[in-house]
Scaffold this motif. Structure first.
Motif, PDB file in Angstrom:
ATOM      1  N   ASN A   1       0.812  -1.220   0.000  1.00  0.00           N
ATOM      2  CA  ASN A   1       0.000   0.000   0.000  1.00  0.00           C
ATOM      3  C   ASN A   1       0.849   1.276   0.000  1.00  0.00           C
ATOM      4  N   LEU A   2       2.016   1.244  -0.610  1.00  0.00           N
ATOM      5  CA  LEU A   2       2.839   2.441  -0.698  1.00  0.00           C
ATOM      6  C   LEU A   2       2.316   3.356  -1.791  1.00  0.00           C
ATOM      7  N   ASN A   3       2.597   4.651  -1.652  1.00  0.00           N
ATOM      8  CA  ASN A   3       2.231   5.558  -2.731  1.00  0.00           C
ATOM      9  C   ASN A   3       3.194   5.388  -3.895  1.00  0.00           C
ATOM     10  N   ALA A   4       2.889   6.041  -5.002  1.00  0.00           N
ATOM     11  CA  ALA A   4       3.638   5.795  -6.240  1.00  0.00           C
ATOM     12  C   ALA A   4       5.123   6.100  -6.072  1.00  0.00           C
ATOM     13  N   TRP A   5       5.441   7.254  -5.496  1.00  0.00           N
ATOM     14  CA  TRP A   5       6.843   7.641  -5.370  1.00  0.00           C
ATOM     15  C   TRP A   5       7.579   6.717  -4.397  1.00  0.00           C
ATOM     16  N   ALA A   6       6.966   6.421  -3.262  1.00  0.00           N
ATOM     17  CA  ALA A   6       7.593   5.531  -2.285  1.00  0.00           C
ATOM     18  C   ALA A   6       7.787   4.130  -2.866  1.00  0.00           C
ATOM     19  N   ALA A   7       6.819   3.680  -3.666  1.00  0.00           N
ATOM     20  CA  ALA A   7       6.937   2.359  -4.278  1.00  0.00           C
ATOM     21  C   ALA A   7       8.103   2.317  -5.264  1.00  0.00           C
ATOM     22  N   LEU A   8       8.261   3.390  -6.044  1.00  0.00           N
ATOM     23  CA  LEU A   8       9.347   3.438  -7.030  1.00  0.00           C
ATOM     24  C   LEU A   8      10.707   3.487  -6.338  1.00  0.00           C
ATOM     25  N   THR A   9      10.858   4.365  -5.360  1.00  0.00           N
ATOM     26  CA  THR A   9      12.146   4.476  -4.675  1.00  0.00           C
ATOM     27  C   THR A   9      12.472   3.214  -3.874  1.00  0.00           C
ATOM     28  N   THR A  10      11.433   2.579  -3.312  1.00  0.00           N
ATOM     29  CA  THR A  10      11.658   1.333  -2.592  1.00  0.00           C
ATOM     30  C   THR A  10      12.118   0.238  -3.549  1.00  0.00           C
ATOM     31  N   SER A  11      11.540   0.203  -4.744  1.00  0.00           N
ATOM     32  CA  SER A  11      11.959  -0.778  -5.743  1.00  0.00           C
ATOM     33  C   SER A  11      13.414  -0.559  -6.129  1.00  0.00           C
ATOM     34  N   PHE A  12      13.808   0.699  -6.323  1.00  0.00           N
ATOM     35  CA  PHE A  12      15.210   0.988  -6.643  1.00  0.00           C
ATOM     36  C   PHE A  12      16.128   0.471  -5.534  1.00  0.00           C
ATOM     37  N   ARG A  13      15.721   0.689  -4.283  1.00  0.00           N
ATOM     38  CA  ARG A  13      16.558   0.239  -3.172  1.00  0.00           C
ATOM     39  C   ARG A  13      16.596  -1.285  -3.096  1.00  0.00           C
ATOM     40  N   GLN A  14      15.451  -1.936  -3.292  1.00  0.00           N
ATOM     41  CA  GLN A  14      15.404  -3.401  -3.220  1.00  0.00           C
ATOM     42  C   GLN A  14      16.272  -4.039  -4.300  1.00  0.00           C
ATOM     43  N   VAL A  15      16.191  -3.502  -5.506  1.00  0.00           N
ATOM     44  CA  VAL A  15      17.009  -4.046  -6.594  1.00  0.00           C
ATOM     45  C   VAL A  15      18.479  -3.740  -6.356  1.00  0.00           C
ATOM     46  N   GLY A  16      18.774  -2.517  -5.895  1.00  0.00           N
ATOM     47  CA  GLY A  16      20.164  -2.155  -5.654  1.00  0.00           C
ATOM     48  C   GLY A  16      20.827  -3.035  -4.608  1.00  0.00           C
ATOM     49  N   GLN A  17      20.068  -3.431  -3.584  1.00  0.00           N
ATOM     50  CA  GLN A  17      20.619  -4.269  -2.528  1.00  0.00           C
ATOM     51  C   GLN A  17      20.717  -5.737  -2.933  1.00  0.00           C
ATOM     52  N   ASN A  18      20.056  -6.112  -4.008  1.00  0.00           N
ATOM     53  CA  ASN A  18      20.081  -7.501  -4.483  1.00  0.00           C
ATOM     54  C   ASN A  18      20.312  -7.526  -5.986  1.00  0.00           C
ATOM     55  N   PHE A  19      21.207  -6.671  -6.456  1.00  0.00           N
ATOM     56  CA  PHE A  19      21.317  -6.439  -7.889  1.00  0.00           C
ATOM     57  C   PHE A  19      21.680  -7.700  -8.665  1.00  0.00           C
ATOM     58  N   GLY A  20      22.631  -8.471  -8.163  1.00  0.00           N
ATOM     59  CA  GLY A  20      23.091  -9.635  -8.919  1.00  0.00           C
ATOM     60  C   GLY A  20      21.985 -10.615  -9.227  1.00  0.00           C
ATOM     61  N   SER A  21      21.255 -11.036  -8.198  1.00  0.00           N
ATOM     62  CA  SER A  21      20.204 -12.033  -8.399  1.00  0.00           C
ATOM     63  C   SER A  21      19.032 -11.462  -9.190  1.00  0.00           C
ATOM     64  N   VAL A  22      18.661 -10.199  -8.918  1.00  0.00           N
ATOM     65  CA  VAL A  22      17.530  -9.594  -9.641  1.00  0.00           C
ATOM     66  C   VAL A  22      17.880  -9.412 -11.114  1.00  0.00           C
ATOM     67  N   PHE A  23      19.084  -8.940 -11.406  1.00  0.00           N
ATOM     68  CA  PHE A  23      19.478  -8.719 -12.801  1.00  0.00           C
ATOM     69  C   PHE A  23      19.521 -10.035 -13.577  1.00  0.00           C
ATOM     70  N   LEU A  24      20.031 -11.094 -12.952  1.00  0.00           N
ATOM     71  CA  LEU A  24      20.043 -12.403 -13.616  1.00  0.00           C
ATOM     72  C   LEU A  24      18.627 -12.900 -13.863  1.00  0.00           C
ATOM     73  N   LEU A  25      17.731 -12.663 -12.904  1.00  0.00           N
ATOM     74  CA  LEU A  25      16.335 -13.077 -13.094  1.00  0.00           C
ATOM     75  C   LEU A  25      15.700 -12.291 -14.234  1.00  0.00           C
ATOM     76  N   GLU A  26      15.987 -11.010 -14.320  1.00  0.00           N
ATOM     77  CA  GLU A  26      15.417 -10.202 -15.395  1.00  0.00           C
ATOM     78  C   GLU A  26      15.950 -10.650 -16.755  1.00  0.00           C
ATOM     79  N   LEU A  27      17.201 -11.035 -16.815  1.00  0.00           N
ATOM     80  CA  LEU A  27      17.735 -11.580 -18.065  1.00  0.00           C
ATOM     81  C   LEU A  27      17.036 -12.885 -18.426  1.00  0.00           C
ATOM     82  N   ALA A  28      16.799 -13.735 -17.414  1.00  0.00           N
ATOM     83  CA  ALA A  28      16.088 -14.997 -17.664  1.00  0.00           C
ATOM     84  C   ALA A  28      14.668 -14.729 -18.129  1.00  0.00           C
ATOM     85  N   VAL A  29      14.018 -13.754 -17.515  1.00  0.00           N
ATOM     86  CA  VAL A  29      12.651 -13.392 -17.909  1.00  0.00           C
ATOM     87  C   VAL A  29      12.634 -12.893 -19.353  1.00  0.00           C
ATOM     88  N   LEU A  30      13.611 -12.074 -19.712  1.00  0.00           N
ATOM     89  CA  LEU A  30      13.692 -11.575 -21.094  1.00  0.00           C
ATOM     90  C   LEU A  30      13.867 -12.725 -22.075  1.00  0.00           C
TER      91      LEU A  30
END
Length: 296
Positions: free
Chosen positions: A227-256
């Motif tokens: 239930n975060l607002n739009a800006w908080a949701a976006l910045t939180t996503s940036f932080r979540q991906v930044g803290q787990n960049f390796g695994s998230v980036f590999l998953l996004e490549l697999a998804v692509l």
């Protein structure tokens, strides 16, 4: 004359129950006390709170950045996420295939005919068959239709994420729960914010577009799940991906890669690839953010 005195229904001989010696005095009125050892109604009646992720549910994790739930925040493996997504898809494949069909139909309705119509009108204007002003009007109308289509597909994407999060939590997604989200208005605001962020990224020699695409992957998840607002949701996503960049980036490549393979298979493969990827990303988000995660 005998005075009519109302009788206590619990007095001896008055027709009511007689209290046991030394026991508590029954309450007045017509109600009969419940028998000894009776249990309250089982959980799950009318007063039961809505299932996790329902429209009336309070925020899942409280304020921005707070992490709590049955599954502590942590990392994930790409194969683990894809395997989970595959098991949940095969366990509820009819719902997910129909939902993918709905997404495809909406995309064709708003994007397919309009693009070809604009091309035909532009070619006709170049030949002199119609005036450039008329072609510009058609182009503007088509752009408006495409913006509406973008908003509609964004809402559907958020609803699909909501359904995927239910699956991750162990609940089987259904058409009855698909549309139960807390705020459609916030989803639309989030879609506009992502559009603006992508436009700004486009001005930065396309590099910004890639940054937004990679780091905003959990934006809708944070909106519908926390239930975060739009800006908080976006910045939180940036932080979540930044803290787990390796695994998230590999998953996004697999998804692509999975999406490309699904498109190559005469687009029919997207009926499987799209929900599989949605479920895998939802699993990754929940593992990173914390919260309910089913065993399979």
């Amino acid at each position: 004359m005998t005075e009519n005195t109302p009788q206590n229904p619990y007095e001896p001989g008055a027709g009511g129950p007689t209290p046991a010696a030394g026991g508590p005095t029954p309450p007045p009125g017509d109600a009969t006390p419940p028998p000894s050892g009776s249990q309250p109604p089982a959980y799950g009646g009318a007063s039961e709170p809505p299932a996790y992720g329902g429209a009336g549910q309070p925020p899942a994790y409280g304020g921005p950045g707070e992490q709590y739930g049955t599954q502590p925040a942590g990392s994930f493996q790409v194969g683990e996420a894809l395997g989970f997504g595959w098991r949940r898809f095969t366990g509820n494949w009819l719902f997910w295939v129909l939902f993918s069909l709905l997404m495809g139909v909406v995309s064709v309705i708003f994007n397919g005919p309009s693009a070809s119509d604009v091309q035909e009108f532009n070619e006709a204007a170049m030949r002199g068959d119609i005036t450039p002003g008329a072609a510009a009007g058609v182009s503007a109308g088509s752009s408006t239709l495409q913006i509406i289509g973008y908003l509609v597909t964004s809402v559907l994407s958020a609803l699909g994420i909501n359904a995927a999060l239910r699956e991750v939590g162990g609940e089987k997604a259904t058409w009855g729960t698909l549309f139960k989200v807390n705020s459609y208005g916030m989803i639309l605001l989030t879609a506009l914010l992502l559009f603006a962020a992508s436009f700004v990224g486009l001005l930065a020699c396309l590099v910004g577009v890639l940054v937004v695409a990679i780091f905003s992957v959990f934006t809708y998840h944070n909106v519908v799940d926390r239930n975060l607002n739009a800006w908080a949701a976006l910045t939180t996503s940036f932080r979540q991906v930044g803290q787990n960049f390796g695994s998230v980036f590999l998953l996004e490549l697999a998804v692509l890669g999975i999406t490309i393979l699904g498109a190559i298979a005469c687009l029919v493969g997207l009926l499987v690839a799209s929900p599989l990827c949605t479920l895998a990303v939802a699993y990754a988000y929940r593992r990173i953010a914390g919260g309910p995660v089913a065993a399979a």
